[in-house]
Enzyme design. Structure first.
Site, PDB file in Angstrom:
ATOM      1  N   LEU A 102       0.724  -1.161   0.403  1.00 30.01           N
ATOM      2  CA  LEU A 102       0.261   0.186  -0.028  1.00 30.01           C
ATOM      3  C   LEU A 102       0.583   1.046  -0.022  1.00 30.01           C
ATOM      4  O   LEU A 102       0.540   2.615  -1.087  1.00 30.01           O
ATOM      5  CB  LEU A 102      -1.099  -0.232   1.113  1.00 30.01           C
ATOM      6  CG  LEU A 102      -2.626  -1.028   1.264  1.00 30.01           C
ATOM      7  CD1 LEU A 102      -2.802  -1.251   2.286  1.00 30.01           C
ATOM      8  CD2 LEU A 102      -2.764  -0.537  -0.059  1.00 30.01           C
ATOM      9  N   GLY A 114       4.081   1.602  -1.153  1.00 26.78           N
ATOM     10  CA  GLY A 114       5.311   1.710  -1.945  1.00 26.78           C
ATOM     11  C   GLY A 114       4.315   2.081  -3.442  1.00 26.78           C
ATOM     12  O   GLY A 114       4.786   3.233  -4.006  1.00 26.78           O
ATOM     13  N   SER A 152      -9.493 -12.390  10.728  1.00 29.24           N
ATOM     14  CA  SER A 152     -10.014 -10.770  11.277  1.00 29.24           C
ATOM     15  C   SER A 152     -10.376 -10.334  12.188  1.00 29.24           C
ATOM     16  O   SER A 152     -10.820 -11.373  12.380  1.00 29.24           O
ATOM     17  CB  SER A 152     -10.804 -10.281   9.819  1.00 29.24           C
ATOM     18  OG  SER A 152     -11.085  -9.046  10.148  1.00 29.24           O
ATOM     19  N   ARG A 185      -5.713  -5.371  20.167  1.00 27.02           N
ATOM     20  CA  ARG A 185      -5.124  -6.033  20.351  1.00 27.02           C
ATOM     21  C   ARG A 185      -4.520  -6.501  21.295  1.00 27.02           C
ATOM     22  O   ARG A 185      -5.224  -7.791  21.467  1.00 27.02           O
ATOM     23  CB  ARG A 185      -4.965  -7.035  19.018  1.00 27.02           C
ATOM     24  CG  ARG A 185      -4.950  -6.675  17.725  1.00 27.02           C
ATOM     25  CD  ARG A 185      -4.942  -6.338  16.822  1.00 27.02           C
ATOM     26  NE  ARG A 185      -6.325  -5.645  15.379  1.00 27.02           N
ATOM     27  CZ  ARG A 185      -5.277  -5.675  13.865  1.00 27.02           C
ATOM     28  NH1 ARG A 185      -4.253  -5.624  13.703  1.00 27.02           N
ATOM     29  NH2 ARG A 185      -6.646  -5.931  12.831  1.00 27.02           N
ATOM     30  N   HIS A 194       2.155 -10.640  14.316  1.00 24.18           N
ATOM     31  CA  HIS A 194       1.301  -9.988  13.634  1.00 24.18           C
ATOM     32  C   HIS A 194       1.743  -8.735  12.312  1.00 24.18           C
ATOM     33  O   HIS A 194       1.812  -8.566  11.308  1.00 24.18           O
ATOM     34  CB  HIS A 194      -0.773  -9.612  12.827  1.00 24.18           C
ATOM     35  CG  HIS A 194      -1.383  -9.214  12.604  1.00 24.18           C
ATOM     36  ND1 HIS A 194      -1.217 -10.021  11.113  1.00 24.18           N
ATOM     37  CD2 HIS A 194      -1.551  -8.096  12.618  1.00 24.18           C
ATOM     38  CE1 HIS A 194      -2.276  -8.814  10.688  1.00 24.18           C
ATOM     39  NE2 HIS A 194      -2.391  -8.179  11.332  1.00 24.18           N
ATOM     40  N   GLU A 225       4.641   0.554   7.360  1.00 23.34           N
ATOM     41  CA  GLU A 225       5.101  -0.645   8.370  1.00 23.34           C
ATOM     42  C   GLU A 225       6.254  -0.143   8.887  1.00 23.34           C
ATOM     43  O   GLU A 225       6.879  -0.503   9.591  1.00 23.34           O
ATOM     44  CB  GLU A 225       4.210  -2.094   7.729  1.00 23.34           C
ATOM     45  CG  GLU A 225       4.697  -2.919   9.185  1.00 23.34           C
ATOM     46  CD  GLU A 225       4.713  -4.219   9.198  1.00 23.34           C
ATOM     47  OE1 GLU A 225       3.740  -4.715   8.205  1.00 23.34           O
ATOM     48  OE2 GLU A 225       4.545  -5.535  10.175  1.00 23.34           O
ATOM     49  N   ARG A 264      -1.090  -1.038  17.377  1.00 16.61           N
ATOM     50  CA  ARG A 264      -1.730  -0.852  16.718  1.00 16.61           C
ATOM     51  C   ARG A 264      -2.617  -0.896  16.120  1.00 16.61           C
ATOM     52  O   ARG A 264      -2.870  -1.969  16.817  1.00 16.61           O
ATOM     53  CB  ARG A 264      -1.251  -1.204  14.529  1.00 16.61           C
ATOM     54  CG  ARG A 264      -1.478  -0.374  13.772  1.00 16.61           C
ATOM     55  CD  ARG A 264      -1.463  -0.901  12.281  1.00 16.61           C
ATOM     56  NE  ARG A 264      -1.405  -2.430  12.350  1.00 16.61           N
ATOM     57  CZ  ARG A 264      -2.367  -3.079  12.589  1.00 16.61           C
ATOM     58  NH1 ARG A 264      -3.756  -2.783  11.906  1.00 16.61           N
ATOM     59  NH2 ARG A 264      -2.455  -4.304  11.772  1.00 16.61           N
ATOM     60  N   LEU A 315      -4.014  -0.478   6.890  1.00 10.42           N
ATOM     61  CA  LEU A 315      -4.215  -0.198   5.790  1.00 10.42           C
ATOM     62  C   LEU A 315      -3.859   2.283   5.774  1.00 10.42           C
ATOM     63  O   LEU A 315      -3.049   3.015   4.714  1.00 10.42           O
ATOM     64  CB  LEU A 315      -5.093   0.121   5.751  1.00 10.42           C
ATOM     65  CG  LEU A 315      -5.602  -1.806   5.309  1.00 10.42           C
ATOM     66  CD1 LEU A 315      -6.938  -2.397   4.585  1.00 10.42           C
ATOM     67  CD2 LEU A 315      -4.009  -2.297   4.245  1.00 10.42           C
TER      68      LEU A 315
END
Lengths: 646, 251
Positions: free
Chosen positions: A44, A46, A285, A338, A409, A433, A443, A449
């Site tokens: 995403l 790059g 997810s 998370r 992850h 990232e 995060r 994204l």
């Protein structure tokens, strides 16, 4: 105390980015054509950077290790992308997204960077819609949203369980349009092996052509690294098999600061480990936690019976189930961040309530959601995830609860960058990232994204001009310069050295061993003793690698084992750096949990007095310990408080 | 329940694009039915390295069925003997003890072999570069909710957009046609209001590029649809044909 300048613009928080853009230097169209930019990586960050810079008129060279830029691992992101649109009228705003991200990151990120991220989040959605990204819609035709962990609004935009795929294809297509226009040149199956620095500025890269095995030299006025994270240091992770940290580790070895390497995200909902043959872990997810409920048996004997295959989870009565997230964190329930969810799951398993034959799993149950919403709705929302689970586990999650366990992850750490996304090496930038900038110590879901695309579409294409405006008088340099020659020679020697070890062990066998050390000693619960032992073991394993690895095949032509060995050599350096950073940070924050630093009820205990800084590690050579520098985090708008999701 | 298999793997070896290839057979033992096909290949490669032989080269990356990199032709089927999956999602429980498994690369003139099971699919990138996008630059676009898109249209576009560009459709087709791949992108963008403005031009340019690159034509055998891991429907090809005809008539 530190001489690290993050170049935060002046003015009130909400005005900083506007102020910056109004005062920065820009490059005139006629000069853009004369300036070369290397963008490494086509995820995403790059792909969106290459597309935007190409469209502006710069001459862009894009590199990726895969056969096509569309394979980059952003493609695997499932759940969604955050934006502060407030389409749901639930009280969302740029400020609320900013606060949620700062809090979610456990107060270890930079205020100004995070505010800018929240600010441009809305542009991203508009951009992607215009590109034809098929986001989920309501019956009235407007964009749909769902919730993610750590927040109390619905701000996540999604395309089924394939949001990363759709956003990446949007960026990839925008980049391919520039390839067609001639502003972007593609170099696929190419791996960066060194960064060339001339008179203190990044001026190019040495690449290895993965098909021919040949080293190549490439000049540019600026180099952008968007190569993703180093999660594969742990061998088992949700990263793609080829995801690696080599480019950013090489930058670190060339003098760039490596920031917060120990901030690593362990995702709570992954398919559990099966056996020694396992090559990777599959994520389920976080969006599943919107409707799925996480539980383990309340009684140890039930957990034991399930592990032995004598009892089915569906046979356990409601009152005998422990919905431990709902119990411990009633305000956020199953949607805690998370790091909190992962630790809570590990705690239950360590206490003997885990399921699966291994005892290292918990249930994620959709029974109630299916009763409430119907199977059709659940299929619409998560169909591809349920299918994926069924193929792997040979079990039907519509009928029996899924089994999940935490796994490596994402990495919040990465190359240190200033507000302009520039590392401390002039002309060397880092996006997505691969940099450390926005997520602090943890995060939030659907924010990777957002950050990748914010950096690539809306931040870097501006900030890089502030540097390039000073380079318009720099002519393209010859790649015959001694700096290129020397960098290529060093790379050649390194590959020859690897190839000539001629030992007995495969690359994978050593990588698996590194992964075990990392998971056991540098994993979810870290202690001084464990980390010190871990470092010793990694140093010993490094020796083993450099004296006993076996790489069959030739130097010339395609040699997959040689590619892997080169990456593993870097992962070994990375593992040691992660452990050192974890050892130096004697506090718990976000994904970094030091068992010495916890509250009475087992929550992470931050130490703002001593650790409110970014660790910036400076390489000191092969046989010396790296030097720790600190960027103090100054919170001017937000008050640092202990996170509370209860 | 987990059980274990002893198998013979008959696999294609080819040193380089211009070298002649051949099949080679290997034995693997005690393979868990819970391991994936690619994990079985990892075990075989580990064994080869131990014997100081060069491992078999194959493409793979995400190992969760979305990047589209894995590309094996197993027992005569692209992505092997299971439905709606990529090779990396194929599990060994689909095979029987004692079986011989034949593994080949994608076979198509437009996808030359690089080494062993790895082929060159850059032709797909070239097709996308020829027009597989909506021509908007970064910035200066309207609000995301400015155009209402009916839910069913968004869902249909998403069905087409699910293509992962693996090339199984080409490998399955006796003509090595890339029509399913091309049509999926043309459909996704033609269905959405944002993409309508240049839908005819897009169809024409992508088809032209496809033909130029040596892919065959479509003769409606529907083999592509059967083998597509993402269930891309041949109805996309019908839509592509409509867009293409419109572009012919408007000239």
């Amino acid at each position: 105390m530190s001489n690290i300048n993050s170049k935060i613009p002046e003015g009130p928080l909400a005005q900083k980015w506007t102020y910056y853009k109004e005062h920065q230097k820009i490059v005139a169209p006629a000069n853009k054509r004369k300036l070369d930019i290397i963008v490494v990586g086509t995820g995403l960050a790059g792909a969106s950077a290459a597309a935007s810079l190409g469209q502006m008129g710069f001459n862009v060279k894009s590199f990726c290790i895969q056969d096509s830029p569309r394979r980059a691992h952003s493609i695997a992101a499932q759940g969604g992308i955050n934006a502060a649109k407030n389409y749901q009228n639930d009280g969302d705003s740029v400020y609320r997204l900013f606060i949620d991200t700062i809090k979610g990151g456990d107060y270890r990120s930079r205020e100004a960077n995070v505010y800018r991220l929240a600010e441009v989040s809305n542009n991203i959605i508009d951009q992607c819609v215009a590109q034809g990204v098929p986001f989920a819609r309501e019956y009235g035709g407007v964009l749909a949203n769902r919730s993610f962990g750590g927040v109390q609004v619905s701000r996540t935009f999604y395309a089924r369980g394939q949001t990363g795929q759709q956003l990446l294809l949007g960026a990839y297509q925008a980049m391919m349009r520039q390839v067609h226009e001639g502003t972007v040149t593609l170099h696929t199956r190419s791996e960066i092996v060194d960064i060339v620095i001339i008179d203190g500025k990044a001026r190019g890269v040495i690449t290895r052509n993965i098909v021919t095995g040949k080293l190549e030299r490439h000049f540019a006025h600026a180099v952008v690294l968007a190569t993703g994270g180093y999660g594969n240091t742990f061998f088992l992770s949700t990263n793609a098999m080829g995801s690696n940290g080599s480019a950013i580790i090489r930058a670190y070895q060339k003098g760039a600061y490596f920031a917060n390497p120990c901030f690593i995200q362990i995702h709570p909902t992954c398919i559990p480990v099966h056996g020694d043959f396992q090559s990777k872990l599959t994520l389920m997810s976080e969006s599943l936690r919107n409707d799925g409920r996480i539980w383990v048996p309340k009684k140890k004997e039930d957990a034991e019976a399930i592990r032995a295959g004598k009892l089915k989870p569906t046979e356990i009565a409601e009152e005998d189930r422990d919905y431990y997230l709902e119990r411990r964190y009633p305000a956020f329930g199953n949607l805690v961040p998370r790091d909190v969810a992962s630790r809570a799951g590990k705690e239950r398993c360590d206490a003997g309530y885990g399921v699966n034959t291994t005892g290292r799993a918990v249930f994620l149950d959709f029974k109630e959601a299916i009763e409430r919403l119907g199977k059709k709705t659940i299929t619409e929302r998560y169909g591809n995830l349920f299918q994926m689970y069924q193929k792997i586990e040979n079990d039907n999650p519509y009928e029996t609860p899924m089994m999940i366990y935490p796994a490596i992850h994402y990495v919040m750490g990465g190359l240190w960058v200033d507000y302009e996304l520039q590392t401390n090496i002039p002309g060397l930038y880092c996006c997505g990232e691969a940099n450390f900038s926005d997520h602090g110590a943890n995060r939030l879901g659907a924010s990777a994204l957002m950050q990748g695309l914010a950096d690539g579409y809306f931040v870097l294409p501006y900030t890089i001009q502030n540097y390039l405006a000073g380079e318009i008088r720099t002519d393209r340099m010859s790649t015959d310069l001694p700096e290129f020659e020397e960098a290529e020679k060093n790379s050649q020697l390194r590959f020859e050295k690897l190839k000539n070890i001629n030992g007995k062990r495969s690359v994978d066998s050593i990588h698996k061993e590194l992964g075990n050390i990392m998971w056991e000693h540098v994993g979810m619960g870290r202690t001084k003793k464990g980390l010190e032992e871990g470092i010793k073991m990694i140093v010993a394993l490094k020796k083993e690698f450099w004296s006993n690895v076996r790489i069959p095949g030739d130097m010339e032509g395609m040699n997959v084992e040689l590619d892997k060995a080169s990456r593993l050599a870097d992962f070994l350096e990375m593992g040691e750096l992660i452990a050192r950073d974890a050892l130096s940070r004697n506090e718990s924050c976000g994904g970094h949990f030091r068992e010495e630093s916890q509250t009475a009820d087992g929550e992470a205990l931050r130490d703002d007095k001593n650790f409110a800084y970014v660790s910036c590690w400076k390489y000191q050579g092969e046989n010396a310990d790296p030097e720790l520098n600190k960027e103090e985090l100054n919170y001017e708008n937000v008050k640092m408080v202990q996170r509370n999701y209860k | 329940m987990e059980s274990f298999l002893n198998l013979t793997i008959k696999v294609w070896h080819q040193k380089g694009p211009t070298e002649k290839g051949r099949f080679e057979s290997y034995k693997v033992e005690h393979i868990s039915t819970d391991s994936s096909f690619l994990e079985m290949m990892d075990i075989l490669n580990e064994k080869l390295i131990k014997e100081n032989k060069e491992p078999i080269a194959f493409d793979h990356d995400c190992r969760e069925g979305i990047c589209g990199m894995c590309s094996l032709y197993i027992n005569g089927r692209p992505h092997g003997p299971d439905d709606d999956i990529t090779t990396c999602q194929l599990y060994m429980r689909k095979f029987k003890d004692g079986e011989t498994i034949t593994v080949e690369p994608w076979r198509a003139a437009a996808f030359p072999v690089i080494k062993d099971l790895i082929v060159d699919r850059t032709a797909f990138d070239k097709i996308i570069a020829a027009g597989g996008y909506i021509s908007v630059g970064t910035g200066g676009v309207p609000d995301g909710n400015n155009i209402a898109i009916p839910k069913d249209i968004a869902e249909q576009a998403m069905d087409s957009a699910a293509c992962i560009g693996c090339g199984a459709c080409v490998a399955a087709c006796k003509n090595s046609s890339a029509m399913l791949f091309v049509s999926a992108k043309v459909s996704q963008l033609a269905l959405l209001p944002q993409g309508k403005a240049e839908s005819k031009r897009r169809a024409k340019n992508m088809v032209k590029k496809m033909e130029e690159l040596g892919f065959g034509g479509c003769t409606n055998t529907r083999a592509c649809e059967v083998e597509c891991p993402k269930n891309i429907s041949v109805s996309n090809i019908a839509r592509l044909n409509r867009e293409f005809l419109k572009s012919e008539f408007s000239e």
